[in-house]
Every structure is written in C-alpha cells, then in structure tokens.
Design a protein around this motif. Structure first.
Motif, PDB file in Angstrom:
ATOM      1  N   LEU A 105     -35.108  57.591 -71.101  1.00  0.00           N
ATOM      2  CA  LEU A 105     -36.467  57.156 -70.843  1.00  0.00           C
ATOM      3  C   LEU A 105     -36.525  55.642 -70.684  1.00  0.00           C
ATOM      4  O   LEU A 105     -35.827  54.907 -71.388  1.00  0.00           O
ATOM      5  CB  LEU A 105     -37.391  57.556 -71.996  1.00  0.00           C
ATOM      6  CG  LEU A 105     -37.416  59.029 -72.410  1.00  0.00           C
ATOM      7  CD1 LEU A 105     -38.412  59.228 -73.547  1.00  0.00           C
ATOM      8  CD2 LEU A 105     -37.755  59.927 -71.235  1.00  0.00           C
ATOM      9  N   ALA A 106     -37.382  55.200 -69.756  1.00  0.00           N
ATOM     10  CA  ALA A 106     -37.653  53.769 -69.582  1.00  0.00           C
ATOM     11  C   ALA A 106     -39.133  53.625 -69.269  1.00  0.00           C
ATOM     12  O   ALA A 106     -39.639  54.272 -68.350  1.00  0.00           O
ATOM     13  CB  ALA A 106     -36.801  53.181 -68.472  1.00  0.00           C
ATOM     14  N   GLU A 107     -39.830  52.769 -70.031  1.00  0.00           N
ATOM     15  CA  GLU A 107     -41.270  52.602 -69.848  1.00  0.00           C
ATOM     16  C   GLU A 107     -41.581  51.314 -69.106  1.00  0.00           C
ATOM     17  O   GLU A 107     -40.952  50.278 -69.334  1.00  0.00           O
ATOM     18  CB  GLU A 107     -41.972  52.587 -71.211  1.00  0.00           C
ATOM     19  CG  GLU A 107     -43.490  52.496 -71.091  1.00  0.00           C
ATOM     20  CD  GLU A 107     -44.200  52.567 -72.429  1.00  0.00           C
ATOM     21  OE1 GLU A 107     -45.355  52.099 -72.515  1.00  0.00           O
ATOM     22  OE2 GLU A 107     -43.590  53.086 -73.406  1.00  0.00           O
ATOM     23  N   SER A 108     -42.577  51.398 -68.225  1.00  0.00           N
ATOM     24  CA  SER A 108     -43.047  50.214 -67.501  1.00  0.00           C
ATOM     25  C   SER A 108     -44.499  50.440 -67.116  1.00  0.00           C
ATOM     26  O   SER A 108     -44.833  51.466 -66.494  1.00  0.00           O
ATOM     27  CB  SER A 108     -42.206  49.957 -66.251  1.00  0.00           C
ATOM     28  OG  SER A 108     -42.708  48.860 -65.522  1.00  0.00           O
ATOM     29  N   GLY A 109     -45.365  49.522 -67.487  1.00  0.00           N
ATOM     30  CA  GLY A 109     -46.764  49.612 -67.104  1.00  0.00           C
ATOM     31  C   GLY A 109     -47.464  50.843 -67.631  1.00  0.00           C
ATOM     32  O   GLY A 109     -48.367  51.366 -66.964  1.00  0.00           O
ATOM     33  N   GLY A 110     -47.068  51.306 -68.803  1.00  0.00           N
ATOM     34  CA  GLY A 110     -47.693  52.486 -69.391  1.00  0.00           C
ATOM     35  C   GLY A 110     -47.197  53.798 -68.834  1.00  0.00           C
ATOM     36  O   GLY A 110     -47.668  54.865 -69.251  1.00  0.00           O
ATOM     37  N   LYS A 111     -46.247  53.753 -67.893  1.00  0.00           N
ATOM     38  CA  LYS A 111     -45.639  54.965 -67.341  1.00  0.00           C
ATOM     39  C   LYS A 111     -44.181  55.046 -67.772  1.00  0.00           C
ATOM     40  O   LYS A 111     -43.559  54.030 -68.080  1.00  0.00           O
ATOM     41  CB  LYS A 111     -45.738  54.978 -65.814  1.00  0.00           C
ATOM     42  CG  LYS A 111     -47.160  55.031 -65.285  1.00  0.00           C
ATOM     43  CD  LYS A 111     -47.175  55.134 -63.769  1.00  0.00           C
ATOM     44  CE  LYS A 111     -48.606  55.229 -63.246  1.00  0.00           C
ATOM     45  NZ  LYS A 111     -48.634  55.370 -61.757  1.00  0.00           N
ATOM     46  N   THR A 112     -43.663  56.261 -67.769  1.00  0.00           N
ATOM     47  CA  THR A 112     -42.287  56.488 -68.216  1.00  0.00           C
ATOM     48  C   THR A 112     -41.460  57.094 -67.092  1.00  0.00           C
ATOM     49  O   THR A 112     -41.874  58.087 -66.478  1.00  0.00           O
ATOM     50  CB  THR A 112     -42.255  57.438 -69.420  1.00  0.00           C
ATOM     51  OG1 THR A 112     -43.008  56.852 -70.492  1.00  0.00           O
ATOM     52  CG2 THR A 112     -40.826  57.690 -69.882  1.00  0.00           C
ATOM     53  N   THR A 113     -40.324  56.487 -66.819  1.00  0.00           N
ATOM     54  CA  THR A 113     -39.360  57.077 -65.889  1.00  0.00           C
ATOM     55  C   THR A 113     -38.345  57.864 -66.709  1.00  0.00           C
ATOM     56  O   THR A 113     -37.665  57.302 -67.573  1.00  0.00           O
ATOM     57  CB  THR A 113     -38.640  56.000 -65.061  1.00  0.00           C
ATOM     58  OG1 THR A 113     -39.599  55.304 -64.276  1.00  0.00           O
ATOM     59  CG2 THR A 113     -37.608  56.652 -64.133  1.00  0.00           C
ATOM     60  N   LEU A 114     -38.286  59.157 -66.448  1.00  0.00           N
ATOM     61  CA  LEU A 114     -37.317  60.040 -67.095  1.00  0.00           C
ATOM     62  C   LEU A 114     -36.165  60.278 -66.123  1.00  0.00           C
ATOM     63  O   LEU A 114     -36.366  60.827 -65.039  1.00  0.00           O
ATOM     64  CB  LEU A 114     -37.972  61.374 -67.468  1.00  0.00           C
ATOM     65  CG  LEU A 114     -37.042  62.503 -67.908  1.00  0.00           C
ATOM     66  CD1 LEU A 114     -36.292  62.134 -69.181  1.00  0.00           C
ATOM     67  CD2 LEU A 114     -37.834  63.800 -68.101  1.00  0.00           C
ATOM     68  N   THR A 115     -34.973  59.825 -66.498  1.00  0.00           N
ATOM     69  CA  THR A 115     -33.777  60.071 -65.696  1.00  0.00           C
ATOM     70  C   THR A 115     -32.992  61.202 -66.355  1.00  0.00           C
ATOM     71  O   THR A 115     -32.770  61.182 -67.568  1.00  0.00           O
ATOM     72  CB  THR A 115     -32.898  58.807 -65.611  1.00  0.00           C
ATOM     73  OG1 THR A 115     -33.671  57.745 -65.032  1.00  0.00           O
ATOM     74  CG2 THR A 115     -31.672  59.053 -64.758  1.00  0.00           C
ATOM     75  N   PHE A 116     -32.590  62.192 -65.559  1.00  0.00           N
ATOM     76  CA  PHE A 116     -31.886  63.349 -66.115  1.00  0.00           C
ATOM     77  C   PHE A 116     -30.647  63.634 -65.281  1.00  0.00           C
ATOM     78  O   PHE A 116     -30.679  63.574 -64.045  1.00  0.00           O
ATOM     79  CB  PHE A 116     -32.803  64.577 -66.199  1.00  0.00           C
ATOM     80  CG  PHE A 116     -33.687  64.790 -65.005  1.00  0.00           C
ATOM     81  CD1 PHE A 116     -33.342  65.678 -63.997  1.00  0.00           C
ATOM     82  CD2 PHE A 116     -34.886  64.093 -64.889  1.00  0.00           C
ATOM     83  CE1 PHE A 116     -34.164  65.872 -62.906  1.00  0.00           C
ATOM     84  CE2 PHE A 116     -35.720  64.284 -63.790  1.00  0.00           C
ATOM     85  CZ  PHE A 116     -35.352  65.179 -62.799  1.00  0.00           C
ATOM     86  N   VAL A 117     -29.562  63.928 -65.975  1.00  0.00           N
ATOM     87  CA  VAL A 117     -28.256  64.115 -65.337  1.00  0.00           C
ATOM     88  C   VAL A 117     -27.540  65.273 -66.014  1.00  0.00           C
ATOM     89  O   VAL A 117     -27.591  65.419 -67.244  1.00  0.00           O
ATOM     90  CB  VAL A 117     -27.384  62.842 -65.456  1.00  0.00           C
ATOM     91  CG1 VAL A 117     -26.021  63.059 -64.796  1.00  0.00           C
ATOM     92  CG2 VAL A 117     -28.088  61.639 -64.860  1.00  0.00           C
TER      93      VAL A 117
END
Length: 289
Positions: free
Chosen positions: A226-238
């Motif tokens: 998980l990485a948060e920016s501007g109140g949104k979260t990018t979920l990277t899955f592998v």
C-alpha cells in the motif's frame, strides 16, 4: 456432466446500456478481450491475450435477442456453451445472469484443463463490465500469454482503512464474499474458507499498514503493498514464485476480481456487493498439482 455454472450480478446501468457493452465490438475490446468482432445475428467472436486459448476466435453465435446472448466456445477440444441473460430491475439497474457449461471445479483445482479458469475468468470479466458501464477504472485483465502476474488499483480511501479491510477476517470475508480467516503476523495463517475447514496459507512477510506476503505453496506467493497519496491508496499486488510453465491463472483472476469489491467496499455508500449469488464466483488460490 455437472450442472452448468450460474452467476448473477446486479449492474448499475439500464438493460440497453449493458446490452450495448456486451455486443459492441469496440466496447468488448475495452473490458473483455484484446480483439472482438461482432456482426449480429451471425457472428460473435473474441480472442487475444486476455482470453483463454485466445490464439484465434473459438466462439460460434447460437442465439441473440433483446435480452439473451448465447454462444458456443471451444476450449481444450470441448465445445462449451455460454449464455448471458439480462433483466431490468427498475430504470437504471440490470440483473445479469451468466450460465457457463463444462466448468469442473476439480479441473480448476488441478489445473488439468484451461476450462478450469472459466469461473474466475467470468468473475473478473463481469467485474470489469460493471466498472465499464459505470465509467469506473477497470481492473487488470489476466494475460494468458504471460507469467508476469502483477497489477495495481487506486482506492479512494486512506491506507489505514484499506489495510484494515485486507487483514481483518470479518471485513475481508465481507468484500471477498467468501469466509477468510487471517492471522496478521509473520507465521500466521491465511485461511480461505475459514480456520476450521479452509486451506491455510502462511503469512511470510508483513509490515503493518504497508505490505503483506502470503505463501500459497505451488501457486506461489501473493504480495500486497500500500502507498497513500492525497487521501487515496494505491494497492500493488503481485503473484510470484510459481511454476512458470503452469501459471495459476484461475487463482489470479479470482483474486483480482475480488479486489473490485474491495474498492467498492471503501467507495460506495451503504455498500452491497454486486453479486446476487451466495458467494462471489472467485476461486481461492489453493495448490495445483
């Protein structure tokens, strides 16, 4: 032969809009397949890297009318039958019923036939159809020509909330639509089906609030970050560490399909899943031989 697989989903769009997305080749290329050609009532074909055995079109149109689309689909030498039925539910909602013949759960578990991916292939396709008709970003489609299984998803929620929903058994069971028992620590269990009866994978890496890795044995290791920016979260899955001669396409497609509801779980007020059937038609990543 077993009963045909049946899946129902509620889509937030009128019947006419859903029918167009199902039958317009330009739209099919956006949410379903790399290539698609449609000439109703004679031709309905899709193929390419996002389609099982997609080296060439293997579909034959059997029937089409205002609310039904039925075609045969040759997979692993067997002619299967796929049917979509659409029913209006008010002015702006459609109930889609998918029926698919020749799906055998044993083939899904063993990886002995490409037909084993049908359940989760359609789960992911319907999730992307739902996103498409709502104008939402699509989920990564499974590339059946590649062993590189990775993607990312942006969720309009803080990372701590997304992390909680990924690691809390009750919340994860809700959005995935299937019981999941989670012990969120290194060495803990991650049990699809619950701790009592489910298959228990093992948490092998965890940094609270940021990343988690789960080892499923032969189908490899699932990694979430998980990485948060501007109140949104990018979920990277592998998914990694599997036999690249037999990638776990079925398990991967089911996992990605589940993430559609994870996003909705955080973004939709008074969230309810789109799936009308008792369980989301996802396939837990269990071992294959």
């Amino acid at each position: 032969m077993s009963e045909p697989m049946k899946v129902q989903a509620r889509l937030s769009a009128p019947v006419g809009r859903v029918r167009k997305a199902l039958t317009d080749p330009a739209e099919l290329r956006l949410w379903l397949a790399e290539h698609a050609e449609v000439e109703l009532p004679r031709r309905y074909e899709f193929w390419g890297r996002f389609t099982p055995e997609g080296d060439a079109p293997h579909q034959r149109l059997l029937h089409v009318d205002d609310d039904t689309l039925r075609f045969s689909w040759l997979l692993d030498g067997v002619e299967t039958t796929t049917e979509f039925q659409l029913a209006a539910e008010g002015a702006d909602s459609t109930v889609l019923t998918l029926t698919q013949s020749h799906f055998d759960f044993a083939e899904a578990m063993s990886g002995s036939s490409i037909r084993g991916v049908l359940q989760t292939f359609w789960a992911l396709a319907i999730a992307n159809l739902a996103a498409h008709v709502e104008g939402k970003p699509l989920l990564p489609r499974t590339d059946f020509t590649s062993a590189d299984l990775r993607g990312e998803l942006v969720i309009a929620a803080p990372a701590d909330k997304v992390w909680e929903s990924l690691t809390d058994s009750e919340q994860a069971s809700a959005w995935f639509g299937y019981p999941i028992g989670i012990e969120p620590w290194v060495g803990g269990r991650y049990a699809m089906g619950g701790f009592e009866t489910g298959y228990a994978a093992k948490v092998v890496d965890l940094e609270p609030g940021r990343r988690m890795s789960v080892d499923w044995g032969p189908t490899g290791v699932t990694n979430w970050e998980l990485a948060e920016s501007g109140g949104k979260t990018t979920l990277t899955f592998v998914q990694s560490g599997f036999d690249e001669a037999n990638p776990p396409y079925g398990a991967w497609s089911g996992s990605v399909a589940g993430l559609y509801e994870l996003r909705r779980f955080h973004e939709v007020p008074n969230w309810q899943p789109i799936w009308i059937s008792e369980e989301i038609p996802g396939l837990e990543p269990a071992p294959t031989s």
